[in-house]
Motif scaffolding. Structure first.
Motif, mmCIF file in Angstrom:
data_model
loop_
_atom_site.group_PDB
_atom_site.id
_atom_site.type_symbol
_atom_site.label_atom_id
_atom_site.label_comp_id
_atom_site.label_asym_id
_atom_site.label_seq_id
_atom_site.Cartn_x
_atom_site.Cartn_y
_atom_site.Cartn_z
ATOM 1 N N VAL A 178 0.871 -1.174 -0.015
ATOM 2 C CA VAL A 178 0.022 -0.002 0.112
ATOM 3 C C VAL A 178 0.901 1.169 0.042
ATOM 4 O O VAL A 178 0.628 2.140 -0.787
ATOM 5 N N GLN A 182 0.573 4.336 -2.596
ATOM 6 C CA GLN A 182 0.421 5.596 -2.549
ATOM 7 C C GLN A 182 1.465 6.477 -3.087
ATOM 8 O O GLN A 182 1.336 7.777 -3.413
ATOM 9 N N ILE A 192 -8.566 3.712 0.351
ATOM 10 C CA ILE A 192 -7.994 2.273 0.451
ATOM 11 C C ILE A 192 -9.243 1.405 0.915
ATOM 12 O O ILE A 192 -9.749 1.825 2.058
ATOM 13 N N ARG A 193 -9.552 0.663 -0.045
ATOM 14 C CA ARG A 193 -10.738 -0.542 0.535
ATOM 15 C C ARG A 193 -10.018 -1.720 0.642
ATOM 16 O O ARG A 193 -9.466 -2.128 -0.466
ATOM 17 N N TYR A 204 -2.543 0.954 8.603
ATOM 18 C CA TYR A 204 -3.397 2.234 9.032
ATOM 19 C C TYR A 204 -2.423 3.369 9.023
ATOM 20 O O TYR A 204 -2.803 4.385 8.565
ATOM 21 N N VAL A 207 -1.325 4.593 5.614
ATOM 22 C CA VAL A 207 -2.341 5.565 5.045
ATOM 23 C C VAL A 207 -2.479 6.911 5.407
ATOM 24 O O VAL A 207 -2.784 8.134 4.945
ATOM 25 N N HIS A 213 -7.481 8.186 2.959
ATOM 26 C CA HIS A 213 -8.311 7.572 3.713
ATOM 27 C C HIS A 213 -8.490 5.680 3.671
ATOM 28 O O HIS A 213 -8.128 5.294 2.498
ATOM 29 N N TYR A 214 -9.038 5.232 4.468
ATOM 30 C CA TYR A 214 -9.296 3.626 4.454
ATOM 31 C C TYR A 214 -10.676 3.238 5.000
ATOM 32 O O TYR A 214 -11.126 3.870 5.802
ATOM 33 N N LEU A 216 -11.794 -0.380 5.840
ATOM 34 C CA LEU A 216 -11.353 -2.092 6.019
ATOM 35 C C LEU A 216 -12.348 -2.745 6.871
ATOM 36 O O LEU A 216 -12.816 -2.206 7.947
ATOM 37 N N THR A 285 -12.093 2.644 10.277
ATOM 38 C CA THR A 285 -11.932 3.467 9.201
ATOM 39 C C THR A 285 -11.375 4.976 9.672
ATOM 40 O O THR A 285 -11.310 5.134 10.942
#
Length: 408
Positions: A178, A182, A192-193, A204, A207, A213-214, A216, A285
Motif C-alpha cells: 500500500v 500511495q 483504500i478499501r 493504518y 495511509v 483514507h481507508y 477496511l 476507518t
C-alpha cells in the motif's frame, strides 16, 4: 483487431515500451525486438488467444503481419524464449511493472486531482504439479500462488499486481504494498478499501501518514463482540422494530497492538426475518462520513471480484504454464498489460454503454471484424463487410481513436 492495433499506435504504446523496457538481451541476431514481442504478445491476449502455440497461427495473419509500427508476428518459440529471458532478469520483470504503471497513468494523470478509490485484495492463481513457489491455500482449497492486486474502482484499471508464493498470508507485507501504491499517486486523494486480511496497524499508519483514507473490514474478537452486544441491548427502538432491520453503531476502539492510538470502529447490526438476534459486521476507518455511508462505501467493493475474474478469464492473467515462478510473473504481467490496454481503449474511445462490457462481448462486436484486406502500392486497404450490424459502432470508435493525442 485493426482498431486495437491502431489504438496502441495512437497512444504510442510501442514508444512507451522502448523507453521503459530494457531487459538483458544477449541475442546476437534478433528478428524481433523486445518491443515487437511485448506488443504482439499483448495483441494476442486481447484477441483471446491465450496459448503460446497460437502465435504460430497468428504469424500468418495478413493484418498483424503488416503493422507498420511493430515488426512481424513472432512464433511460439520466440515467445517462450522471451518469457525465459525476462524471467531470468529481475530488472526486466520490474520494468514490466513500471510499464504497466506508466500505461495506467496515461488515464489517471488526465485529472491529477481526482479521488481514486483503490480496491486492494489478494487472489489465487492455480498451479499444477511441483511448480516453484506453489503452495496449498486452505481458503481456496487448491495449490497455487497468492498475488496482491489493486484496482481503480471507477476506471477498473489494474494499477498493480505482485506475484507472491502461495503460502504467503494476505497481510504479509501488505503495508509495503500500500505504501508503494500511495507513492505512485502522490497528488491524488486515495481511498483504500480492503477486507479484514489487510486490517493491521502498520497499514493504518501508512495511509494516515499520507493523509489518505481507508475503509477496511475488521475481524471480530471477544472485546468488540461484547461492545456490539452492549449497543444492541441498549437500543430498545431497534429491538422493537420488525425484521428485517439494520442499525449502525460506532465507537473509538483501541486494540492492544495499536500503540495507544484509538480509531473509529463501525458496527453494523443486521437481523433477518427469522433471526432472534442480529449478526454483526465490523469496519475500521479514518473517514468522517456517517456510519451508514461508510458501510455503503465498503460494500461497493464487491464489484472488484468481477474485475479479477475478467483479468483472469479474459486476458490469461492466471496462466501459469511455466515451472519457474519468475517466468509465471512475466506471463501474469503480460495479461495485466493486455487487460489495461483494453480498459484504456474502452475509457477513451468507446460509447458510454459499451465501456463496461466483458471482453468476450467486445471481441464479438468490435475486435473481430469481417473484412477484406487488399495490398496496393501505397499501402493496405481494409474493406469492411457492408452487412455487419456493428459498422457504425466500429467507425465511431475509429474516429475517436484518430482524435487522441498522447505524448510519451
Amino acid at each position: 483487431m485493426f482498431n486495437v492495433a491502431e489504438f496502441m499506435n495512437k497512444i504510442q504504446f510501442p514508444q512507451l515500451v522502448d523507453t521503459l523496457f530494457h531487459p538483458v538481451d544477449k541475442r546476437r541476431y534478433c528478428k524481433y525486438t523486445n518491443t515487437d514481442l511485448v506488443c504482439h504478445y499483448a495483441l494476442r491476449l486481447i484477441a483471446g488467444y491465450d496459448k503460446d502455440s497460437a502465435a504460430n497461427q497468428l504469424a500468418n495473419d495478413p493484418l498483424l503481419s503488416n503493422l507498420d509500427f511493430i515488426g512481424p508476428v513472432p512464433h511460439q518459440t520466440d515467445i517462450s524464449r522471451f518469457i525465459t529471458r525476462v524471467g531470468n532478469d529481475q530488472n526486466g520483470r520490474l520494468q514490466l511493472h513500471l510499464l504497466n504503471s506508466a500505461l495506467a497513468k496515461q488515464y489517471e494523470e488526465q485529472d491529477p486531482h481526482r479521488r481514486i478509490t483503490l480496491d486492494i485484495d489478494s487472489t489465487h492463481l492455480d498451479t499444477f504439479g511441483k511448480q516453484e513457489g506453489s503452495a496449498w491455500n486452505s481458503h481456496y482449497k487448491a495449490y497455487g500462488y497468492h498475488p496482491f492486486v489493486a484496482y481503480d474502482a471507477q476506471a477498473k484499471l489494474l494499477l498493480s499486481a505482485v506475484l507472491r508464493p502461495g503460502n504467503n498470508y494476505t497481510s504479509l507485507h501488505a503495508e509495503d504494498y500500500v505504501e508503494a501504491l500511495q507513492n505512485e499517486y502522490p497528488n491524488h486523494q486515495l481511498l483504500i478499501r480492503g477486507d479484514s486480511g489487510f486490517a493491521k496497524p502498520a497499514l493504518y499508519n501508512s495511509v494516515e501518514d499520507h493523509h489518505n483514507h481507508y475503509v477496511l473490514a475488521f475481524s471480530h474478537n471477544t472485546k468488540i463482540n461484547n461492545d456490539a452486544v452492549g449497543f444492541f441491548n441498549a437500543d430498545t427502538a431497534f429491538q422493537a422494530q420488525a425484521a428485517p432491520k439494520t442499525r449502525y453503531y460506532e465507537e473509538q476502539y483501541l486494540a492492544h497492538t495499536w500503540g495507544g492510538h484509538k480509531r473509529r470502529m463501525i458496527i453494523c447490526a443486521e437481523q433477518g426475518i427469522n433471526e432472534t438476534v442480529p449478526h454483526y459486521l465490523y469496519y475500521v476507518t479514518n473517514m468522517t462520513v456517517p456510519a451508514r455511508r461508510v458501510v455503503e462505501i465498503y460494500r461497493a467493493r464487491g464489484t472488484m471480484e468481477d474485475y479479477i475474474k475478467e483479468s483472469k478469464n479474459g486476458f490469461a492473467m492466471a496462466k501459469t504454464d511455466s515451472h519457474r515462478m519468475a517466468d509465471n510473473e512475466v506471463r501474469m504481467m503480460m495479461g495485466v498489460l493486455a487487460y489495461n490496454l483494453t480498459r484504456l481503449m474502452a475509457l477513451l474511445t468507446f460509447p458510454k454503454k459499451w465501456r463496461d462490457k466483458l471482453v468476450a462481448t467486445l471481441r464479438t462486436h468490435i475486435f473481430y471484424v469481417g473484412a477484406v484486406l487488399t495490398s496496393h502500392a501505397r499501402g493496405l486497404h481494409l474493406s469492411l463487410a457492408q452487412s455487419d450490424p456493428d459498422d457504425a459502432l466500429i467507425y465511431r470508435i475509429w474516429k475517436k481513436i484518430q482524435r487522441l493525442e498522447f505524448v510519451v
